[in-house]
Structure formats: C-alpha cells, structure tokens
Design an enzyme around this catalytic site. Structure first.
Site, PDB file in Angstrom:
ATOM      1  N   GLN A   1      24.425  54.832 -28.691  1.00  0.00           N
ATOM      2  CA  GLN A   1      25.097  53.614 -29.144  1.00  0.00           C
ATOM      3  C   GLN A   1      26.398  53.979 -29.853  1.00  0.00           C
ATOM      4  O   GLN A   1      26.408  54.826 -30.752  1.00  0.00           O
ATOM      5  CB  GLN A   1      24.207  52.813 -30.096  1.00  0.00           C
TER       6      GLN A   1
ATOM      7  N   GLY B   1      13.562  40.935 -32.733  1.00  0.00           N
ATOM      8  CA  GLY B   1      13.369  40.247 -34.005  1.00  0.00           C
ATOM      9  C   GLY B   1      11.928  39.889 -34.272  1.00  0.00           C
ATOM     10  O   GLY B   1      11.290  39.192 -33.485  1.00  0.00           O
TER      11      GLY B   1
ATOM     12  N   LYS C   1      24.663  45.248 -27.583  1.00  0.00           N
ATOM     13  CA  LYS C   1      23.715  44.657 -28.536  1.00  0.00           C
ATOM     14  C   LYS C   1      24.479  43.699 -29.440  1.00  0.00           C
ATOM     15  O   LYS C   1      25.482  44.086 -30.053  1.00  0.00           O
ATOM     16  CB  LYS C   1      23.028  45.736 -29.369  1.00  0.00           C
TER      17      LYS C   1
ATOM     18  N   CYS D   1      26.070  45.131 -35.742  1.00  0.00           N
ATOM     19  CA  CYS D   1      25.935  45.726 -37.070  1.00  0.00           C
ATOM     20  C   CYS D   1      26.498  44.769 -38.125  1.00  0.00           C
ATOM     21  O   CYS D   1      27.661  44.359 -38.038  1.00  0.00           O
ATOM     22  CB  CYS D   1      26.647  47.064 -37.137  1.00  0.00           C
TER      23      CYS D   1
END
Length: 610
Positions: free
Chosen positions: A326, A459, A396, A357
C-alpha cells in the site's frame, strides 16, 4: 445490576471489581509496579480512560486534540538497551579487519563484550534450529545454542543446505545508492507526466522510451512503430549494460488487458495495518486462513529516497501467496515514479493506493482521505500508476471526509473509468475515525455502483456472524482490520462458521509463534529481541479486548463493546484480559525474558473507540 451502555455482557459469576482484579493479578506478578515509569499522566493506571459525561467545551476541545494517540509517549530505540555493542566485522567473523580501525565506535574484544552482555534468554535459538545458522553469533540472546567454547559461531550444514530465504523484496544496495544520488531513471513515469503537462487525458499508456536517443531506446521506438498494427506495447529498457542484442523479452510490455489477473472475489483480506500489520503478524494470520495480505502503508517520498526503514514495509514472506503493498502519496509524479520503481524491483500481486488514512499528518498535505476531495489529482495518480504497473491497481477509501456527507458513491463510478481493479470501502467517514458503527447499507449501495469491478467492505467484523451479514450485501469480499488484531483466529471462525472458545494456553502459543517469527525477522540479538517486544506489546493493547466465548452472557461480542472487569477461568486468561501496561509487559517477559533496566512502554493508540 444493569450493565453500562457500550459494555459487553459477561456471566455474573465471572464479574469482579477493578480493585479485586488488579489485586489478584498483582499477587502473582513477580515484578514491582511500573505505573510511574509507564503510565500516562492523565491515565496513571495505564488503562484506557472510561467514557465520561461531556464537561465544558474548552476541556472537550483540549481532549479532542489528543484523541486516538499517545503523542507524548516515551520512545527508546532498541539499540539503546546495550551499553557497548560488538563490531559487525567480529560478529560476522570476517577474515579482514574492521575498515574503521581504531576509529570504530564498536567493541572488538569478544571477551570484554561477553562481560557486559545481558544473560541469555534460553538454550534454544529459533533461527539456528530453523535454518542451521544464526547470523548474530555471540550477540544472539540464545547464543549458547550455537557457539563453541572458543566463542565461535557453529553451523548445521545439513539444515543450511535445506533452508532457503523465505523473505523477498529486499532493498538492493546499488538501487539504494542510485535513489540517494537521484540517478534512478523513470522513463515510463516521465512519458506519462509529459502527457499530463500537455493537458492530455491518456488512456492506459505504455512505458515511455526516455529522452536520450541511444541505441537500445532507438530500437524500441522502431519496434513500437513496426508493431503498432498489433497494439503491442513495448517497454523501454533501463540504461543497463547489455552483452548482446535486445530480445522480445527485454522490450515487450503487457497490454492493459494482458496485465496479471488476480481473482479477488470471495476472499478474506487482512487490512494493511500500520505498526501492527508487520510481517510476523501477517504470518500468524495466514496460518489462520487469511487469503489476501498487504504490507503496511508506505510513504512514496521515503521509498524514492531509498530509506531502508520504509522499504522494510514492502518485505514479503513466502507464505503470503496473494500479497500487495500500500502506497501513500498526494502527487502524480511521485506516485507514478514509485509505482514504476516497485514494478521493476519487487515481487507483488497488486499495488494499493491509500485514500482512506484519516490521520492529520497525511490528510493535511492532501494524502489519504484528502485524495477523495481532489478528484483531478486522484485521477492523474490512478492513470499514471496504471500506465507503469504490470499488476492490478487497487484503492482503499472511506465513505467521505465529513460524517454526514458521503462522497464514495460519486467517486466509485469515476474510478471504474480510471482503470481501478478493486475498491475497498471502509464504512465510516474521516471525521468518525472508528466511532459509531460502520454503514453497511451504504457499502451495499456502493458495491452495486462498482460492478463489475469487485468491491470489498470493511468495518466492524469481529465474528463469523458479522461476516455472514456482510456477505448478504453485494460485496465481493471482506476486509478485516481491528477484528484480526483482537482475535487473529477470526479467519478460521469465518471459514468454519463457528465461534471458537479458544483457551488461554492456545492464545499464549499464538503469541509464542509471533515472537519466534519476530526473532527471525528482526533479529535475535538484544536489538531484535526488544524490537520484537515492542511490536508484541502494541499488539497486546488490542488482544486484551477479546472476551472468551465461554464467559459471555450474550454471544457474539460486538467490536465496540468494552469488556468490564472479569476473572478468567484461569490465571492466564485473567492476565490476558488486563488493560494495564504492566501486565502486558509481564506477558512479554514470559516469552522474551526480563525487560532492560531503562525499559518503558506506552501503546501508540488510545482506546477512545473500541
């Protein structure tokens, strides 16, 4: 007694008070309390602060600035735990003398070093028993297993012949030198960036041929012209010395449709977890059934500078059969150059862009979640990276930046046009961080918009029941993050559709495996042992949240429920339930021996949101 809101329901016979709980653990703890050394001034117990009623606005603002992180935590480098260290030339038993001679800051007298060296931690060295040789020699904290009476390092030749290097993606010294001196060339990235500067919107472009018209590059340009009818894309060779003519294998570049294909569907994806998602932890999760693993978030600017610590985040273990890295960055030039660099120098199955992030350090400069609001730059980054990669590019993201203003559903259809191979959606906004529940209805909506591109949901997955509910939506797969930190055997539970009432002994064995993997990865000398310990303690700050299934009044445990104080079915189970730093250190000492005299630890993260 009515349980507090947000607290897990535990059978009454196991419940206890905070005082009785700590008194019980302290009675069997062989060490003095370290509260003064390790505790946070606001939390002297070393435990996460209990939820409190909101007070005045000023106090809340002050608390909000520090939430989620222990920013003033003490930090001692692992190499500081040894007063005098032995020179590498002596450790490696080189035939030549140390090149620094008398100016060398390390010891050269083995006998003098052995007088100050800390005591060995055991009779068996994991590195020696696994590979037949330990490169740390007399500095190894298990050196008696592989050193002769003359303090020479022994080898098991049979094991040495059988063992192979299980870790790949090392940073080559020549490459590091070129990066530091800015001598590394990026022809593919430069060709793409020229199209961006001209205001063009390129499709999947080939690797550029560079500016210099030397022999090999001229040949490539000529071949590109000749092969244009067949849509062959040819890769320009780097400025390498050749011993003969260039072959097709040297110059042919895969078309976008011919890029390496990865079947992501219906997989369990271990999230790229900063700090805790290290290689030893990923090995533990692979053993329990994780299908996809990804390295920790790496900053592209540091990679392009050849920083060894950042390149270490890209290392891959042989057990990781579907592995990606990543990248975090906010500019098309650095992201595209880094993608080309990794495409040429490391072995990965996919590259992931971090656009989720939430931390200020990343967001305020336009990276992480900041990319979601900078769609023009985001598009240039995705298209540029796709143009130089031979492997799939994934992204992401979160639902959005503000809590009640989701934008992922607008962004996902655009990303499909840009050429993204997989989207992973965390069902919370940046503002939410990890508070509130993940919005799986919204994830379901986005999965329909993403089709046929696979979308993974992320999640609040802590049990197989959570995973079953997630699979009822339209997601192609599931990403597991905090759930894997709290219980790494979660992957087994999901695949076998069961709750695993794992014993404290089995959990301790998992920690023992992690420490062995850590000693193999970070080293078995004092520096490696203490580095392994620090990562173990960071992980224990999450593991203590797990409540054994047999103690629950209501199964399953929810990820945002805090465990009340309870006594386990044995001492070890109680010890593992403690959220006190001293008890985590006690567990680490069971596996890695006593901590150094000047040792201190405070976890990186606070538990504001469970």
């Amino acid at each position: 007694m009515e349980p507090q809101r947000g607290t897990a329901l535990i059978k009454e016979q196991f419940l206890t008070t905070k005082e009785k709980f700590h008194e019980f653990l302290a009675s069997a703890r062989p060490r003095a309390s370290r509260d003064e050394a390790d505790g946070d001034p606001e939390e002297p117990s070393g435990e996460p602060e209990q939820k409190r009623v909101k007070l005045d606005r000023d106090a809340e603002q002050k608390k909000k600035k520090m939430r989620g992180q222990n920013k003033s935590r003490p930090h001692i480098k692992p190499q500081s735990y040894e007063e005098r260290r032995l020179c590498p030339s002596i450790v490696q038993e080189r035939d030549t003398e140390c090149v620094y001679g008398e100016k060398c800051r390390f010891l050269h007298d083995v006998s003098e070093y052995m007088c100050s060296k800390a005591a060995d931690l055991g009779d068996q060295c994991y590195r020696f028993s696994s590979f037949g040789w330990c490169q740390y020699g007399v500095t190894c904290r298990f050196s008696r297993a592989h050193t002769s009476p003359e303090l020479k390092n022994l080898r098991n030749e049979e094991l040495c012949r059988r063992s192979t290097d299980t870790v790949s993606n090392h940073l080559d010294k020549d490459l590091q030198r070129r990066l530091r001196k800015k001598q590394q060339r990026f022809p593919g990235a430069e060709a793409y960036l020229k199209t961006v500067s001209r205001g063009e919107r390129p499709t999947h472009t080939s690797h550029g041929a560079g500016d210099a018209a030397n022999g090999p590059e001229t040949a490539v340009q000529h071949l590109n012209t000749l092969c244009s009818y067949s849509h062959l894309q040819l890769k320009s060779p780097q400025s390498l010395k050749t011993l003969g003519p260039i072959t097709d294998a040297d110059v042919i570049k895969l078309r976008p449709s011919e890029k390496k294909q990865v079947d992501f569907r219906d997989k369990l994806y271990l999230a790229p977890l900063t700090t805790c998602g290290n290689l030893p932890f990923r090995r533990v999760c692979k053993r329990f059934g994780a299908d996809i693993t990804c390295g920790e978030m790496a900053m592209v600017t540091n990679l392009l500078q050849g920083q060894a610590s950042e390149w270490a985040l890209l290392k891959r273990h042989a057990s990781e059969d579907l592995f990606g890295v990543q990248l975090e960055g906010c500019f098309p030039d650095t992201m595209t150059r880094c993608a080309e660099l990794l495409n040429q120098n490391i072995d990965v199955d996919f590259v992931d862009i971090n656009s989720g992030c939430p931390i200020d350090l990343v967001y305020k400069k336009g990276g992480g979640c900041g990319l979601m609001t900078r769609t023009s730059k985001f598009e240039q980054i995705v298209r540029g990276m796709n143009s130089v990669l031979d492997v799939p590019l994934t992204v992401k993201i979160r639902t959005g930046v503000q809590q009640n203003c989701s934008i992922a559903h607008k962004l996902i259809p655009e990303m499909k046009k840009w050429g993204v191979s997989l989207v992973t959606l965390h069902g919370r906004s940046r503002e939410q961080r990890y508070t509130k529940s993940a919005d799986w209805e919204y994830i379901d909506t986005c999965s329909k918009l993403a089709a046929p591109v696979p979308l993974f949901g992320n999640g609040d997955i802590l049990t197989y029941e959570d995973a079953m509910k997630a699979r009822e939506t339209g997601v192609s797969g599931i990403m597991v993050a905090r759930g894997a930190l709290i219980k790494p055997w979660l992957f087994t539970e999901i695949k076998e559709n069961r709750h695993w009432d794992i014993s404290s002994g089995e959990r301790l064995d998992i920690l023992r495996d992690f420490t062995n993997y850590g000693l193999e990865h970070w080293g078995s000398d004092t520096q490696g042992v203490e580095k392994t310990r620090s990562f173990l303690l960071e992980w224990l700050s999450f593991l203590c949240r797990y409540i054994p299934v047999g103690l629950l009044e209501r199964v399953p445990q929810k990820i945002n429920e805090r465990p009340p104080f309870y006594m386990g079915r044995d001492y070890m189970e109680s010890l593992m339930a403690s959220q006190h730093v001293d008890d985590w250190i006690h567990i680490s000492e069971m596996l890695l021996g006593p901590v150094p005299k000047n040792f201190s630890f405070l976890p990186k993260h606070k538990a504001n949101a469970y």
